[in-house]
Design an enzyme around this catalytic site. Sequence first.
Site, PDB file in Angstrom:
ATOM      1  CE1 TYR A   7      -3.401  -2.732   1.035  1.00 13.95           C
ATOM      2  CE2 TYR A   7      -4.697  -1.261   1.065  1.00 13.95           C
ATOM      3  CZ  TYR A   7      -4.736  -1.839   1.005  1.00 13.95           C
ATOM      4  OH  TYR A   7      -5.584  -2.760   0.544  1.00 13.95           O
ATOM      5  CE  LYS A  39       2.032 -17.925  -1.644  1.00 12.72           C
ATOM      6  NZ  LYS A  39       1.069 -19.018  -1.881  1.00 12.72           N
ATOM      7  CG  ASP A  86      -7.673  -5.034   1.706  1.00  3.83           C
ATOM      8  OD1 ASP A  86      -9.150  -4.279   2.700  1.00  3.83           O
ATOM      9  OD2 ASP A  86      -8.330  -4.705   0.439  1.00  3.83           O
ATOM     10  CG  ASP A 108     -14.087  -7.150   3.002  1.00  2.00           C
ATOM     11  OD1 ASP A 108     -13.075  -6.296   3.954  1.00  2.00           O
ATOM     12  OD2 ASP A 108     -14.149  -6.636   1.870  1.00  2.00           O
TER      13      ASP A 108
HETATM   14  C1  IPM Z   1     -10.270  -0.966   3.773  1.00  7.66           C
HETATM   15  C2  IPM Z   1     -10.527  -0.582   2.812  1.00  7.66           C
HETATM   16  C3  IPM Z   1      -9.533   0.108   2.582  1.00  7.66           C
HETATM   17  C4  IPM Z   1      -8.395  -0.591   2.333  1.00  7.66           C
HETATM   18  C5  IPM Z   1      -9.488   1.202   1.328  1.00  7.66           C
HETATM   19  C6  IPM Z   1     -11.192   1.934   1.340  1.00  7.66           C
HETATM   20  C7  IPM Z   1      -8.522   2.040   0.928  1.00  7.66           C
HETATM   21  O1  IPM Z   1     -10.764  -1.257   1.773  1.00  7.66           O
HETATM   22  O2  IPM Z   1     -10.346  -0.542   5.121  1.00  7.66           O
HETATM   23  O3  IPM Z   1     -10.443  -2.429   4.373  1.00  7.66           O
HETATM   24  O4  IPM Z   1      -7.908  -0.845   1.428  1.00  7.66           O
HETATM   25  O5  IPM Z   1      -7.360  -0.350   3.558  1.00  7.66           O
HETATM   26 MG    MG Z   2     -11.327  -3.166   2.162  1.00  9.99          MG
END
Ligand code: IPM
Ligand code: MG
Length: 357
Positions: free
Chosen positions: A135, A190, A246, A250
């Site tokens: 990032y 990884k 990330d 999710d």
């Molecule tokens: C999160 C989101 C962010 C990330 C985006 C909106 C930049 O997906 O907070 O998980 O990738 O970190």
């Molecule tokens: Mg995210």
Amino acid sequence: MKIAILPGDGIGTEIMAEAVKVLKALNLPLEMETALVGGAAYEAHGHPLPESTLNLAKSADAVLFGAVGDWKYDKLERHLRPEQAILGLRKHMGLFANFRPAICYEQLVGASSLKPELIAGLDILIIRELTGDIYFGTPRGRRTATDGLFPGTEEAFDTMRYSRPEIERIAHVAFQAARKRNKKVTSVDKNNVLETSQLWKDVMVEIGQQYPDVELEHMLVDNAAMQLVKAPKKFDVLVTGNMFGDILSDEASMLTGSIGMLPSASLNSKNQGLYEPSHGSAPDIAGKGIANPLATILSAAMMLRFSLNQEAAAQRIEAAVQTVLQQGLRTADIYSEGTTKVSTSQMGDAVVKALAA
Ligand code: IPM
Ligand code: MG
């Protein structure tokens, strides 16, 4: 106690209104100041993270953040896109430690796409490193002409990068968190392919020696993605880098039935924090009054606990959320037959009422 309120885009404004309602109902000496961020700030000031918003965030004891982003900004130059606001806040405030709990509420076991027995009682904590990795790696990613596999065409690259101190500090955060839980850390990387991951793993092993009471296990990220849906309850604390975190967070959130329920905290070394729901701005349902405000309300509870030292108030909010779930109130994302469908603001009102009770 000063709180910066940054609602952002999409459903951000709707869910934030409910969290603010709940905070006000606590009758604590909280000073709340609101500012634009993301696409909303771009529209008004030409930048997703204006100086004034960043300064407010830095000067506050804590930041409560809604969500940013909308497909309509996809064509903007990258540095002007709404997502740069949250990345900028993380970077400029040094918010390197991201806590993303995935807790399955008893009342919502049926809302998950997984079998109830796999997720009943689930309580895992993902700790995602938040200011390093691909990032933020230098050289910054860009598009160039290529002399690679298809010379004369175009290519793009991003840089995955981690330094030892960055890994050390997130390792300490993970081991310390595990000490307060079930004393197990799963470090995800990884290392069979990536050098950054090999350094990650080596440092985790080293730091782990300072925490002999905590069990350390290593898992490759592809396997971790699989284990999360196969046997999620085997995890306690899962620590990983920015990119893998990330994605896995999710995935983990959906085990619980709804990403609309999950709060998160991003902390720096001074315990200043930014608190936000784990979900995004959901432009497809924005303005309809159907978004679930509970993740933001629970983020406010985390804020009271971690940055404002108000444990009792945090517990009051969490208990109130349990109460409304017990009452069968559900926004559309967690609705199932036999429960009562409510709007965003009805849900907020119900939490306020439960606080008083
Ligand atoms: C999160 C989101 C962010 C990330 C985006 C909106 C930049 O997906 O907070 O998980 O990738 O970190
Ligand atoms: Mg995210």
